[in-house]
Design a protein around this motif. Structure first.
Motif, PDB file in Angstrom:
ATOM      1  N   GLY A   1      -5.973   4.244  -1.249  1.00 28.09           N
ATOM      2  CA  GLY A   1      -5.924   3.556  -2.526  1.00 28.09           C
ATOM      3  C   GLY A   1      -7.266   3.158  -3.092  1.00 28.09           C
ATOM      4  O   GLY A   1      -7.339   2.491  -4.129  1.00 28.09           O
ATOM      5  N   GLY A   2      -8.356   3.564  -2.415  1.00 25.53           N
ATOM      6  CA  GLY A   2      -9.683   3.272  -2.949  1.00 25.53           C
ATOM      7  C   GLY A   2     -10.364   2.071  -2.339  1.00 25.53           C
ATOM      8  O   GLY A   2     -11.563   1.866  -2.524  1.00 25.53           O
ATOM      9  N   ILE A   3      -9.615   1.252  -1.617  1.00 22.29           N
ATOM     10  CA  ILE A   3     -10.196   0.065  -0.973  1.00 22.29           C
ATOM     11  C   ILE A   3     -10.024   0.203   0.534  1.00 22.29           C
ATOM     12  O   ILE A   3      -8.910   0.386   1.026  1.00 22.29           O
ATOM     13  CB  ILE A   3      -9.501  -1.229  -1.453  1.00 22.29           C
ATOM     14  CG1 ILE A   3      -9.656  -1.385  -2.970  1.00 22.29           C
ATOM     15  CG2 ILE A   3     -10.070  -2.445  -0.724  1.00 22.29           C
ATOM     16  CD1 ILE A   3      -8.910  -2.570  -3.542  1.00 22.29           C
ATOM     17  N   LYS A   4     -11.121   0.113   1.275  1.00 22.41           N
ATOM     18  CA  LYS A   4     -11.045   0.212   2.725  1.00 22.41           C
ATOM     19  C   LYS A   4     -10.352  -1.010   3.313  1.00 22.41           C
ATOM     20  O   LYS A   4     -10.588  -2.137   2.871  1.00 22.41           O
ATOM     21  CB  LYS A   4     -12.442   0.372   3.317  1.00 22.41           C
ATOM     22  CG  LYS A   4     -13.114   1.686   2.951  1.00 22.41           C
ATOM     23  CD  LYS A   4     -14.443   1.855   3.655  1.00 22.41           C
ATOM     24  CE  LYS A   4     -15.063   3.214   3.330  1.00 22.41           C
ATOM     25  NZ  LYS A   4     -16.367   3.413   4.028  1.00 22.41           N
ATOM     26  N   LEU A   5      -9.537  -0.787   4.324  1.00 25.32           N
ATOM     27  CA  LEU A   5      -8.753  -1.874   4.910  1.00 25.32           C
ATOM     28  C   LEU A   5      -9.399  -2.457   6.161  1.00 25.32           C
ATOM     29  O   LEU A   5      -8.977  -3.518   6.630  1.00 25.32           O
ATOM     30  CB  LEU A   5      -7.340  -1.363   5.264  1.00 25.32           C
ATOM     31  CG  LEU A   5      -6.526  -0.778   4.111  1.00 25.32           C
ATOM     32  CD1 LEU A   5      -5.136  -0.392   4.601  1.00 25.32           C
ATOM     33  CD2 LEU A   5      -6.437  -1.750   2.951  1.00 25.32           C
ATOM     34  N   GLY A   6     -10.377  -1.769   6.708  1.00 25.85           N
ATOM     35  CA  GLY A   6     -10.988  -2.258   7.939  1.00 25.85           C
ATOM     36  C   GLY A   6     -10.123  -1.915   9.144  1.00 25.85           C
ATOM     37  O   GLY A   6      -8.946  -1.553   9.005  1.00 25.85           O
ATOM     38  N   THR A   7     -10.705  -2.058  10.325  1.00 23.41           N
ATOM     39  CA  THR A   7      -9.999  -1.690  11.551  1.00 23.41           C
ATOM     40  C   THR A   7      -8.686  -2.451  11.713  1.00 23.41           C
ATOM     41  O   THR A   7      -7.628  -1.871  11.946  1.00 23.41           O
ATOM     42  CB  THR A   7     -10.885  -1.934  12.781  1.00 23.41           C
ATOM     43  OG1 THR A   7     -12.059  -1.119  12.675  1.00 23.41           O
ATOM     44  CG2 THR A   7     -10.146  -1.584  14.067  1.00 23.41           C
ATOM     45  N   GLY A   8      -8.773  -3.769  11.565  1.00 24.79           N
ATOM     46  CA  GLY A   8      -7.568  -4.593  11.719  1.00 24.79           C
ATOM     47  C   GLY A   8      -6.511  -4.278  10.683  1.00 24.79           C
ATOM     48  O   GLY A   8      -5.321  -4.236  10.982  1.00 24.79           O
ATOM     49  N   GLY A   9      -6.948  -4.032   9.454  1.00 20.35           N
ATOM     50  CA  GLY A   9      -6.013  -3.724   8.386  1.00 20.35           C
ATOM     51  C   GLY A   9      -5.301  -2.402   8.599  1.00 20.35           C
ATOM     52  O   GLY A   9      -4.102  -2.275   8.324  1.00 20.35           O
ATOM     53  N   LEU A  10      -6.046  -1.415   9.118  1.00 27.57           N
ATOM     54  CA  LEU A  10      -5.437  -0.111   9.391  1.00 27.57           C
ATOM     55  C   LEU A  10      -4.413  -0.210  10.513  1.00 27.57           C
ATOM     56  O   LEU A  10      -3.317   0.350  10.418  1.00 27.57           O
ATOM     57  CB  LEU A  10      -6.520   0.904   9.759  1.00 27.57           C
ATOM     58  CG  LEU A  10      -7.381   1.425   8.609  1.00 27.57           C
ATOM     59  CD1 LEU A  10      -8.497   2.293   9.148  1.00 27.57           C
ATOM     60  CD2 LEU A  10      -6.528   2.201   7.615  1.00 27.57           C
ATOM     61  N   ILE A  11      -4.772  -0.910  11.577  1.00 27.29           N
ATOM     62  CA  ILE A  11      -3.844  -1.072  12.697  1.00 27.29           C
ATOM     63  C   ILE A  11      -2.548  -1.724  12.223  1.00 27.29           C
ATOM     64  O   ILE A  11      -1.447  -1.277  12.551  1.00 27.29           O
ATOM     65  CB  ILE A  11      -4.489  -1.897  13.821  1.00 27.29           C
ATOM     66  CG1 ILE A  11      -5.627  -1.101  14.471  1.00 27.29           C
ATOM     67  CG2 ILE A  11      -3.456  -2.307  14.865  1.00 27.29           C
ATOM     68  CD1 ILE A  11      -6.449  -1.889  15.472  1.00 27.29           C
ATOM     69  N   GLN A  12      -2.682  -2.786  11.427  1.00 29.50           N
ATOM     70  CA  GLN A  12      -1.506  -3.480  10.913  1.00 29.50           C
ATOM     71  C   GLN A  12      -0.681  -2.581  10.008  1.00 29.50           C
ATOM     72  O   GLN A  12       0.556  -2.574  10.058  1.00 29.50           O
ATOM     73  CB  GLN A  12      -1.927  -4.739  10.147  1.00 29.50           C
ATOM     74  CG  GLN A  12      -0.804  -5.461   9.432  1.00 29.50           C
ATOM     75  CD  GLN A  12       0.322  -5.903  10.358  1.00 29.50           C
ATOM     76  OE1 GLN A  12       0.084  -6.160  11.538  1.00 29.50           O
ATOM     77  NE2 GLN A  12       1.539  -5.981   9.826  1.00 29.50           N
ATOM     78  N   ALA A  13      -1.352  -1.766   9.185  1.00 30.03           N
ATOM     79  CA  ALA A  13      -0.648  -0.903   8.244  1.00 30.03           C
ATOM     80  C   ALA A  13       0.169   0.167   8.961  1.00 30.03           C
ATOM     81  O   ALA A  13       1.345   0.390   8.634  1.00 30.03           O
ATOM     82  CB  ALA A  13      -1.647  -0.253   7.293  1.00 30.03           C
ATOM     83  N   TYR A  14      -0.449   0.834   9.939  1.00 29.92           N
ATOM     84  CA  TYR A  14       0.277   1.886  10.661  1.00 29.92           C
ATOM     85  C   TYR A  14       1.405   1.297  11.518  1.00 29.92           C
ATOM     86  O   TYR A  14       2.473   1.897  11.663  1.00 29.92           O
ATOM     87  CB  TYR A  14      -0.685   2.712  11.515  1.00 29.92           C
ATOM     88  CG  TYR A  14      -1.460   3.709  10.688  1.00 29.92           C
ATOM     89  CD1 TYR A  14      -0.860   4.894  10.280  1.00 29.92           C
ATOM     90  CD2 TYR A  14      -2.758   3.458  10.276  1.00 29.92           C
ATOM     91  CE1 TYR A  14      -1.548   5.815   9.492  1.00 29.92           C
ATOM     92  CE2 TYR A  14      -3.458   4.368   9.487  1.00 29.92           C
ATOM     93  CZ  TYR A  14      -2.850   5.540   9.098  1.00 29.92           C
ATOM     94  OH  TYR A  14      -3.527   6.450   8.306  1.00 29.92           O
ATOM     95  N   LYS A  15       1.155   0.117  12.053  1.00 29.92           N
ATOM     96  CA  LYS A  15       2.190  -0.571  12.822  1.00 29.92           C
ATOM     97  C   LYS A  15       3.366  -0.946  11.917  1.00 29.92           C
ATOM     98  O   LYS A  15       4.539  -0.721  12.262  1.00 29.92           O
ATOM     99  CB  LYS A  15       1.601  -1.827  13.470  1.00 29.92           C
ATOM    100  CG  LYS A  15       2.599  -2.677  14.223  1.00 29.92           C
ATOM    101  CD  LYS A  15       1.917  -3.919  14.800  1.00 29.92           C
ATOM    102  CE  LYS A  15       2.919  -4.816  15.497  1.00 29.92           C
ATOM    103  NZ  LYS A  15       2.259  -6.045  16.056  1.00 29.92           N
TER     104      LYS A  15
END
Length: 207
Positions: A104-118
């Motif tokens: 979406g154009g905004i990086k989520l960071g490591t923690g944000g990515l983990i939470q998103a895929y989870k």
């Protein structure tokens, strides 16, 4: 007694998670082989060819040793691992989960990515109908026709599955039994009735 059953999903399911413009589409599939897994992944890559990532995790079998995770370009450990973690949290095997990400154009960071895929995986699995399947072993018995009653008594008593049968002067039946009961059933046929038993060398049947 070794475990001869497992829990999986009854049919394909879908889930979704959105965060800061990124969209995570989760797809879960019940699977039996790595060939099936490969086909599902390839189909999703064709369907969502314009997506940035197609991350996945899968597990097969009862011992927890046959699995794979793939981050597909995401930072290491931020996609495949949380997907597999949700598979384990739900106590599932013989399953593939693929999460397709549209950036979406905004990086989520490591923690944000983990939470998103989870979260995307959890959303799919929470919608799934879970089923318990047993692992069965297949074998054949060969016997004279006059022993039909004895053989059918064992088949009915032990709730064996009849996969094939041929009745002539010498009869043949291909049967399947829960893996945990296999040895005792073979002993019953051989020791009680002296019936020839031929073990199927194919992998156990999972149903």
């Amino acid at each position: 007694m070794e475990k001869d059953y497992y829990t999986t999903i009854k049919k394909p399911v879908e889930g979704i998670y959105k965060e800061k413009g990124s969209k995570f589409l989760a797809y879960g599939f019940p699977v039996q082989t790595e060939e099936e897994i490969k086909t599902h992944i390839e189909n999703l890559k064709k369907r969502y060819h314009d997506a940035r990532h197609h991350c996945f995790a899968w597990e097969l079998g009862l011992d927890g040793n046959n699995f794979r995770m793939n981050d597909d370009g995401e930072p290491s450990g931020t996609a495949g691992k949380p997907i597999l973690g949700q598979i384990h949290s739900f106590g599932l095997t013989n399953i593939l989960v693929v999460v397709v990400r549209y950036f979406g154009g905004i990086k989520l960071g490591t923690g944000g990515l983990i939470q998103a895929y989870k979260a995307a995986t959890a959303d799919a699995l929470e919608k799934a109908e879970l089923i318990q399947c047993t692992v069965k072993k297949s074998f054949s018995v060969r016997f004279p026709y006059n022993m039909m009653n004895q053989v059918m008594r064992v088949v009915n008593d032990e709730e064996l599955t009849i996969n094939a049968q041929k009745f002539e002067a010498d009869c043949n039946m291909t049967l399947a039994v829960r893996e945990s009961k296999f040895e005792s059933i073979i002993d019953r046929f051989q020791k009680s009735f002296g019936i020839e038993v031929i073990e199927d060398k194919e992998p156990p049947i999972k149903r």
